[in-house]
Structures are given as C-alpha cells and as structure tokens.
Enzyme design. Structure first.
Site, PDB file in Angstrom:
ATOM      1  N   ARG A 104      21.681  22.945  12.155  1.00  0.00           N
ATOM      2  CA  ARG A 104      20.381  23.148  12.811  1.00  0.00           C
ATOM      3  C   ARG A 104      20.410  22.529  14.200  1.00  0.00           C
ATOM      4  O   ARG A 104      20.818  21.383  14.352  1.00  0.00           O
ATOM      5  CB  ARG A 104      19.320  22.479  11.945  1.00  0.00           C
ATOM      6  CG  ARG A 104      17.912  22.800  12.300  1.00  0.00           C
ATOM      7  CD  ARG A 104      16.960  22.039  11.395  1.00  0.00           C
ATOM      8  NE  ARG A 104      16.775  22.637  10.087  1.00  0.00           N
ATOM      9  CZ  ARG A 104      16.180  22.026   9.064  1.00  0.00           C
ATOM     10  NH1 ARG A 104      15.705  20.805   9.207  1.00  0.00           N
ATOM     11  NH2 ARG A 104      16.036  22.622   7.897  1.00  0.00           N
TER      12      ARG A 104
ATOM     13  N   LYS B 105      11.617  11.992   6.615  1.00  0.00           N
ATOM     14  CA  LYS B 105      11.558  12.780   7.850  1.00  0.00           C
ATOM     15  C   LYS B 105      10.229  12.544   8.577  1.00  0.00           C
ATOM     16  O   LYS B 105       9.225  12.165   7.958  1.00  0.00           O
ATOM     17  CB  LYS B 105      11.734  14.259   7.539  1.00  0.00           C
ATOM     18  CG  LYS B 105      10.746  14.792   6.526  1.00  0.00           C
ATOM     19  CD  LYS B 105      10.931  16.272   6.237  1.00  0.00           C
ATOM     20  CE  LYS B 105      12.090  16.588   5.340  1.00  0.00           C
ATOM     21  NZ  LYS B 105      12.093  17.954   4.808  1.00  0.00           N
TER      22      LYS B 105
ATOM     23  N   CYS C 187      19.747  28.061   0.378  1.00  0.00           N
ATOM     24  CA  CYS C 187      18.961  26.851   0.120  1.00  0.00           C
ATOM     25  C   CYS C 187      19.178  26.348  -1.310  1.00  0.00           C
ATOM     26  O   CYS C 187      18.863  27.056  -2.275  1.00  0.00           O
ATOM     27  CB  CYS C 187      17.474  27.106   0.357  1.00  0.00           C
ATOM     28  SG  CYS C 187      16.516  25.614   0.009  1.00  0.00           S
TER      29      CYS C 187
HETATM   30 FE1  SRM Z   1      12.311  22.651   5.189  1.00  0.00          FE
HETATM   31  C1  SRM Z   1      14.205  21.048   2.933  1.00  0.00           C
HETATM   32  C2  SRM Z   1      14.659  24.982   5.507  1.00  0.00           C
HETATM   33  C3  SRM Z   1      10.743  23.745   7.948  1.00  0.00           C
HETATM   34  C4  SRM Z   1       9.497  20.927   4.293  1.00  0.00           C
HETATM   35  N1  SRM Z   1      14.136  22.884   4.364  1.00  0.00           N
HETATM   36  C5  SRM Z   1      14.755  22.063   3.472  1.00  0.00           C
HETATM   37  C6  SRM Z   1      16.215  22.492   3.257  1.00  0.00           C
HETATM   38  C7  SRM Z   1      17.068  21.731   4.218  1.00  0.00           C
HETATM   39  C8  SRM Z   1      16.732  22.395   1.820  1.00  0.00           C
HETATM   40  C9  SRM Z   1      17.424  21.153   1.387  1.00  0.00           C
HETATM   41  O1  SRM Z   1      16.902  20.044   1.587  1.00  0.00           O
HETATM   42  O2  SRM Z   1      18.491  21.284   0.774  1.00  0.00           O
HETATM   43  C10 SRM Z   1      16.103  23.991   3.653  1.00  0.00           C
HETATM   44  C11 SRM Z   1      17.387  24.657   4.145  1.00  0.00           C
HETATM   45  C12 SRM Z   1      17.369  26.137   3.808  1.00  0.00           C
HETATM   46  C13 SRM Z   1      18.474  26.897   4.405  1.00  0.00           C
HETATM   47  O3  SRM Z   1      19.345  27.384   3.650  1.00  0.00           O
HETATM   48  O4  SRM Z   1      18.480  27.081   5.612  1.00  0.00           O
HETATM   49  C14 SRM Z   1      14.920  23.964   4.588  1.00  0.00           C
HETATM   50  N2  SRM Z   1      12.703  24.010   6.528  1.00  0.00           N
HETATM   51  C15 SRM Z   1      13.670  24.957   6.442  1.00  0.00           C
HETATM   52  C16 SRM Z   1      13.513  26.013   7.503  1.00  0.00           C
HETATM   53  C17 SRM Z   1      14.821  26.588   8.002  1.00  0.00           C
HETATM   54  C18 SRM Z   1      12.610  27.124   6.946  1.00  0.00           C
HETATM   55  C19 SRM Z   1      12.585  28.415   7.718  1.00  0.00           C
HETATM   56  O5  SRM Z   1      12.651  29.425   7.039  1.00  0.00           O
HETATM   57  O6  SRM Z   1      12.471  28.406   8.932  1.00  0.00           O
HETATM   58  C20 SRM Z   1      12.706  25.230   8.546  1.00  0.00           C
HETATM   59  C21 SRM Z   1      13.556  24.467   9.504  1.00  0.00           C
HETATM   60  C22 SRM Z   1      12.731  23.731  10.494  1.00  0.00           C
HETATM   61  C23 SRM Z   1      13.518  23.066  11.596  1.00  0.00           C
HETATM   62  O7  SRM Z   1      14.019  23.770  12.460  1.00  0.00           O
HETATM   63  O8  SRM Z   1      13.570  21.834  11.596  1.00  0.00           O
HETATM   64  C24 SRM Z   1      11.980  24.238   7.627  1.00  0.00           C
HETATM   65  N3  SRM Z   1      10.486  22.296   6.010  1.00  0.00           N
HETATM   66  C25 SRM Z   1       9.988  22.953   7.088  1.00  0.00           C
HETATM   67  C26 SRM Z   1       8.578  22.734   7.186  1.00  0.00           C
HETATM   68  C27 SRM Z   1       7.658  23.347   8.231  1.00  0.00           C
HETATM   69  C28 SRM Z   1       7.438  22.467   9.410  1.00  0.00           C
HETATM   70  O9  SRM Z   1       8.095  21.430   9.557  1.00  0.00           O
HETATM   71  O10 SRM Z   1       6.583  22.787  10.212  1.00  0.00           O
HETATM   72  C29 SRM Z   1       8.223  21.931   6.118  1.00  0.00           C
HETATM   73  C30 SRM Z   1       6.785  21.500   5.740  1.00  0.00           C
HETATM   74  C31 SRM Z   1       6.247  20.462   6.641  1.00  0.00           C
HETATM   75  C32 SRM Z   1       6.595  19.095   6.134  1.00  0.00           C
HETATM   76  O11 SRM Z   1       7.665  18.609   6.465  1.00  0.00           O
HETATM   77  O12 SRM Z   1       5.805  18.525   5.367  1.00  0.00           O
HETATM   78  C33 SRM Z   1       9.438  21.657   5.388  1.00  0.00           C
HETATM   79  N4  SRM Z   1      11.932  21.153   3.828  1.00  0.00           N
HETATM   80  C34 SRM Z   1      10.703  20.628   3.565  1.00  0.00           C
HETATM   81  C35 SRM Z   1      10.811  19.724   2.448  1.00  0.00           C
HETATM   82  C36 SRM Z   1       9.639  18.938   1.790  1.00  0.00           C
HETATM   83  C37 SRM Z   1       9.361  17.692   2.526  1.00  0.00           C
HETATM   84  C38 SRM Z   1       8.337  16.841   1.822  1.00  0.00           C
HETATM   85  O13 SRM Z   1       7.643  16.085   2.482  1.00  0.00           O
HETATM   86  O14 SRM Z   1       8.233  16.902   0.611  1.00  0.00           O
HETATM   87  C39 SRM Z   1      12.167  19.745   2.047  1.00  0.00           C
HETATM   88  C40 SRM Z   1      12.810  18.951   0.900  1.00  0.00           C
HETATM   89  C41 SRM Z   1      12.988  17.522   1.220  1.00  0.00           C
HETATM   90  O15 SRM Z   1      12.837  17.059   2.338  1.00  0.00           O
HETATM   91  O16 SRM Z   1      13.286  16.800   0.263  1.00  0.00           O
HETATM   92  C42 SRM Z   1      12.829  20.659   2.928  1.00  0.00           C
HETATM   93 FE1  SF4 Z   2      12.367  25.177   2.007  1.00  0.00          FE
HETATM   94 FE2  SF4 Z   2      12.055  25.509  -0.606  1.00  0.00          FE
HETATM   95 FE3  SF4 Z   2      12.251  27.593   1.034  1.00  0.00          FE
HETATM   96 FE4  SF4 Z   2      14.367  26.068   0.504  1.00  0.00          FE
HETATM   97  S1  SF4 Z   2      13.234  27.398  -0.911  1.00  0.00           S
HETATM   98  S2  SF4 Z   2      13.784  26.855   2.509  1.00  0.00           S
HETATM   99  S3  SF4 Z   2      13.406  24.045   0.451  1.00  0.00           S
HETATM  100  S4  SF4 Z   2      10.603  26.087   0.943  1.00  0.00           S
END
Ligand code: SRM
Ligand code: SF4
Length: 574
Positions: free
Chosen positions: A84, A217, A444
């Site tokens: 990323r 985060k 994912c």
């Molecule tokens: Fe996310 C984890 C993809 C925005 C909340 N997110 C992940 C992971 C890395 C899975 C993992 O931990 O193994 C995903 C990778 C998937 C892949 O194969 O690419 C993933 N998140 C994404 C993306 C690519 C979604 C998309 O379709 O665009 C976004 C990348 C953003 C970036 O460029 O940084 C993405 N993730 C978000 C958002 C939206 C935002 O930030 O505005 C959220 C919700 C907002 C928040 O943070 O509360 C978000 N992602 C999570 C969480 C839950 C966090 C929590 O507080 O519980 C996880 C899991 C974790 O952190 O344990 C997670």
């Molecule tokens: Fe994020 Fe869950 Fe979607 Fe994976 S399946 S990209 S962790 S919302």
C-alpha cells in the site's frame, strides 16, 4: 498527562496485548526482517514479522482461491504481499502514474487498486520482488512507510487540490500532517532500500511514537463543507474546514470515529466522531500531533479489540478528551463553528475549477484499474495512454475513483477520445456511482464473503429494481464489505451489506446521504434472493411515499422501518 513510557514502566509486557511486546522488542520495526527477506525456502516471512511489515506498508497474504487445492497438494499457501502506498491527498503526476503502472506490470499482478483511503494498493507481490518493488516506488518519489500498522496512516483530504485555492491549502496540510507524523526509524531504508545502519550510533529514538508506537491504527481526514467525500466522522481525527470571505480560517476538530467491529461482540461497534472544538489553520499540525499523543498514552493496550481511539473517547467522554488534549497543547480549543454537508460522493465527468482549467472525474468500479477481458474495458491501457499525453496531476478519491486534473479546454477532446477508444467508462446509474465495495476475496485474509467481485452483479439487480420503481435517476449510498471490519465504511451507507459467510450478508439500513449517521442492522445472514426480497418492496414504497427531496436513509427511519442510530454506543440496540 502521563506519557506511555511512564505508564508502562512497572507493567509487565505479558499483561498487554501480544502486539505490544512485539513492538517493544522489534528494535524499532526491524524484527527479523533482514533474515526473513533472505530466506529463499519460503514465500513467507516469520510470524512476528508479519505484524511488522504492516508498519512498512505491506501485508503478507495468500491466494484464497487456491488455498484448498494447495493444501491437498501439500504445498505451502501461495504467499504474496499486498503493498500500500502512502499518498496524502491521493495526488500524483502523470509521470508517477506511468512509473506506478510499470511497477504493477513488473512486480505485482498487473493491476492497481484505488483504496477507500485515496491511495494505490498492489496485490500479488512475491517476496522475491518486494525489494525491487519498493525501490521502484521510491524512485517514483513515493513510499509505503506507515501505510499500515499502529501508526498514523495515509492522511486523506477532500478530492482535488486543483479545484480551488482552499482545496490546495487543505491538501497541502494533509501532506504536512503526514510528514510530521511519520515514524523516525530508518528500518525501512535499511531493510528495503539498502541504506547502511550507522554502526555504534546513538540508539534510535521515536520521539513521537516511542518504542511502544500506538495502541492501534490511527486515521486522519480533512474535508471542506459542503463536501464530505472523505466521510470525516469515520476517522480517529477529522478536520472540517471553516472558510470566511473566501479565506481558509481554521477547522472544526472531530475525534473518535471508526468503523470496525466484530460480529457477535456488542462491545465492538462503529462510531461517528464528536466535534470537540475548533482550531485556526496554524494549529492543525500541533492538534494532530497532540490528539495522537493523547491516544498513544491513553488507548487500551490490553485488548486490541478495544484499542482504537473511539473507545478511548467513549470510555472517558468527549469532554475529558478535550480537556486532556488541551493539557497536551497548553492552550484551549475554540468553540466549534457551524458547518453543513450535502453529500459524501464524488463529482463525475467534466467540471471547471477556479483557475478555468477542466477536471474529469472518472468512475472506477470498486477502484480496480485493470484491462477487463469480459467487458472489454481497458482501464489500465487507457489510463496509460492518457498519462502519456497528460502533463498534469491525476488524483485518487476516497470513493475509489480518479480525477484527471487541469486539462486545458482544447485538450478535452483528446482525453474524451481516449476514454472512448479504450471503453473506459461504463454506463452507470446514480446508485452505482454512489457505491463502494472493499477488496475481500481472494486476497484479504479476513474476508468472510465476496465483495469487490460480487457487488457489480448485485448492483445490476438493484438497478433493475430502481428502474422498475421509477428511480433510475435517484442516488442511494450503497456499500459492501466482506467482513465487519468496515473497509468501505458500510455503516455510514443508506444501504450497507456486511459479509457473514460465503454468499450471505447482514443488511444495514438508515445511514444518511451525507455520511453523518450510522445505519442499523435490519436483517441478518441473508442470501441474494432474500436481499432482493427485502429491498424490492422497500424501494417501491420509498418511490411512492417519500417526501420532496427525502433520501432513502431518512425515509426508512421516518417510515418506522428501522430505528435511528444516534451514537456508536447504541448501534446494536434494536
Ligand atoms: Fe481496511 C484490515 C483493506 C480501508 C478498517 N483492510 C484490512 C486488511 C489489511 C486485512 C488484514 O488486516 O489482513 C485489508 C486488505 C485487503 C486486501 O486484500 O487488499 C484491508 N482497508 C482495506 C482497503 C484496501 C479497502 C478498499 O477496498 O479500499 C482500504 C485501504 C485504505 C488505505 O489505503 O489505507 C481499507 N479499513 C479501511 C477503512 C476505511 C477508512 O479508513 O476510511 C476502515 C474503517 C475505518 C476504521 O479504520 O475504523 C478499515 N481494515 C479495517 C479494520 C478494522 C479496524 C478496527 O478498528 O477494528 C481491519 C482489521 C484490523 O485492523 O484488525 C482492516
Ligand atoms: Fe476489509 Fe473485511 Fe473487506 Fe477484508 S473483507 S477488505 S478486512 S472489510
């Protein structure tokens, strides 16, 4: 105001969440990554390092489509990495676009994925290609530092700095905040870019993060009303611009937003941020830093599921948070200014900016830039050809779309011709243009259901329902994620689908069109037939009974279909 070093001085690391011990023992994010990178016998890195790579902007994944097949063949999972980029405000030059495209072809799976945080992700980067990949990104004057991990993430800002001078200033602040909150360790440069570690030098310090880094985060967004394209209340820290007589004066400060939760665990919930005050422009960096430090020192390090700042704010209350913040700042925040949002989507097609130049907002289905054989949509090739002739910036949006910026009047036709030639833009309805889906399968590791690969076909069916109800020209914010983590911010959608199991989703209703209200669970664990069975009569009812200008999310609450969610804490109350 006790800092984390003092707080944890007499606490055994064994009492804390496992990641806490790992951070402290990792020699400022180095861990055993040098060895892991050198080990040619496996496509993986050692277990502990999988947590550390995140701080450097990449995740170990395996291809879930072939997981079982490989298990049967007694092969290790097909490991690769998701990488990323850190790209504050989502801005790059055309030249950088071409370089990043080249990186995708040489070292990844040949696609680029625009994320919901306004940057690119690469998928399918094998360990042997990682260093070359990161070096090539570095040569394009970009990096992946802190794109993931327990640090401040990519700072997002309302799309397109070229639209007005206010947009430019807000975008520049996003870059300044991002730079200010970067970790100081040179681990990234040593391990991946070949920088020598200074032998015998003073022990490396992380003045902002300390060896403990953050509990979890940390995310920042900046926006300019009436646009709320960034979903400012979904972030740990949000800045809402206040403009007076055409001049950017300052920002309302919102704290404690976040989306993630876990199915079946009501102590976890999404939350919208609280506006706790206002600061002038010249305090923005200081406020960003100090909000982050309040969370560094007070976030829950015992339970990772309770470690986001939204829980710190809820546990102590927004008033406490403001007072604590002010003690770190050494001055008081001012009282909030009024603001109003009117949408949380993007602008599409051609529009003109303050400087008279043109900007083209392009819809990109779920952010995936690729050449699609089935539909003959050549987005990757087409964007490459556009980048070759375009001499200005390309901007990514937080709704997974892109903008070709600063096009002179006489160049528009050339771009239109390329868009046409490569069949880049599919015909869309307002419903589809307001939609987002997260990545989910096959990369994912947390996905429970399909999202990016499934949402388009579900939207075809919902489009037909909308047409039948006479609503083809109406927009409803629809979002889908493959699990409850909330990566496409589904809990702010008017209609949210959250994966429960393969082919099954929880259906949420009642978010609002401007991204200011959480939705609520309406039906649990339902398949496509039930989704359509539930939504079809509701959409028809909406068409017949809505009041003038009433949005779907407001209608379902007024009509008593769903109870309004007034705060994250009562998200689960029915
Ligand atoms: Fe996310 C984890 C993809 C925005 C909340 N997110 C992940 C992971 C890395 C899975 C993992 O931990 O193994 C995903 C990778 C998937 C892949 O194969 O690419 C993933 N998140 C994404 C993306 C690519 C979604 C998309 O379709 O665009 C976004 C990348 C953003 C970036 O460029 O940084 C993405 N993730 C978000 C958002 C939206 C935002 O930030 O505005 C959220 C919700 C907002 C928040 O943070 O509360 C978000 N992602 C999570 C969480 C839950 C966090 C929590 O507080 O519980 C996880 C899991 C974790 O952190 O344990 C997670
Ligand atoms: Fe994020 Fe869950 Fe979607 Fe994976 S399946 S990209 S962790 S919302």
């Amino acid at each position: 105001m006790t800092n984390i070093i003092e707080k944890l001085r007499d606490v055994s690391l064994d009492e804390l969440a496992a990641n806490e011990k790992l951070k402290v023992g990792a020699d400022y994010l180095r861990g055993r990554l040098m060895e892991s990178m050198a080990d040619r016998a496996t496509g993986a890195v050692v277990e502990d390092d999988t947590q550390l790579t995140k701080f450097h902007g990449f995740y170990m994944q395996d291809d879930r489509d072939v997981r079982n097949e490989r298990r049967q063949q007694k092969l290790e999972p097909l490991y690769s990495f998701m990488v990323r980029l850190r790209m504050p405000g989502g801005v790059m030059t055309s030249d950088q676009w071409l370089k990043l495209d080249d990186v995708a072809q040489k070292y990844a799976n040949g696609t680029l994925r625009i994320t919901t945080r306004q940057t690119f992700q690469y998928h399918g980067v094998f360990k042997d290609n990682l260093r070359a990949h990161l070096k090539a990104v570095n040569e394009a004057m970009l990096d992946t530092i802190a794109a993931c991990g327990d640090v401040n993430r990519n700072v997002i800002s309302t799309a397109n700095p070229h639209v007005s001078s206010i947009h430019r200033q807000v975008y520049e602040l996003a870059g300044d905040i991002s730079a200010h909150l970067l970790p100081s360790t040179r681990a990234y440069h040593e391990i991946f870019l070949g920088e020598e570690r200074v032998a015998g030098g003073p022990e490396e310090q992380e003045p902002l993060y300390t060896k403990h880094y953050l509990p979890r985060k940390f995310k920042i967004a900046l926006t300019i009303p009436p646009e709320n394209d960034v979903d400012v209340f979904a972030h740990d820290l949000g800045f809402i611009a206040h403009v007076e007589n055409g001049e950017l004066k300052g920002f309302n400060v919102s704290v404690g937003g976040g989306m993630g939760m876990t199915h079946g665990e009501p102590s976890t919930y999404p939350r919208t941020g609280d506006v706790i005050g206002y600061c002038p422009v010249d305090q923005v960096i200081d406020v960003s830093e100090k909000v982050m430090l309040v969370q560094r020192d007070n976030g829950d390090r015992r339970n990772r599921k309770h470690a986001r700042m939204k829980y710190t704010v809820d546990d102590h209350g927004p008033e406490w948070f403001r007072a604590e913040l002010e003690s770190y700042l050494g001055y008081a925040l001012e009282e909030p200014r009024e603001f109003q949002f009117d949408n949380n989507g993007d602008r599409y097609g051609w529009y003109q900016g303050e400087n008279g130049q043109w900007h083209y907002g392009m819809y990109v289905e779920n952010g995936r830039i690729a050449d699609f054989v089935e539909t003959n949509r050549q987005l990757m090739t087409g964007m490459r050809e556009i980048a070759k002739i375009h001499d200005n910036d390309i901007v990514l949006t937080t709704n997974q779309n892109l903008i070709i910026t600063n096009v002179a009047e006489d160049k528009r036709a050339v771009i239109d011709a390329l868009i046409e030639q490569y069949n880049m833009v599919r015909t869309t309805t307002p419903l589809r243009r307001q939609s987002m889906a997260c990545v989910a399968f096959p990369t994912c590791g947390l996905a429970m259901a399909e999202s990016e690969r499934y949402m388009p076909s579900l939207l075809d069916k919902l489009d037909a329902v909308m047409a039948d109800a006479g609503l083809s020209d109406d927009a409803i914010v629809v979002r889908m994620t493959g699990c409850p983590n909330g990566c496409a911010r589904p809990y702010l959608a008017e209609i949210g689908f959250v994966g429960k199991a393969l082919g099954r989703y929880n259906l949420y209703l009642g978010g609002n069109f401007t991204g200011q209200r959480l939705n609520k669970l309406y039906r649990e664990n339902i398949d496509e037939a039930t989704i359509l069975g539930e939504l079809t009569p509701l959409i028809h009812r909406y068409a017949k009974e809505r009041e003038e200008g009433e949005y779907f999310g407001d209608f379902v609450i007024r009509a008593g279909v769903i109870k309004e969610t007034t705060a994250g804490r009562n998200f689960h109350e029915q």
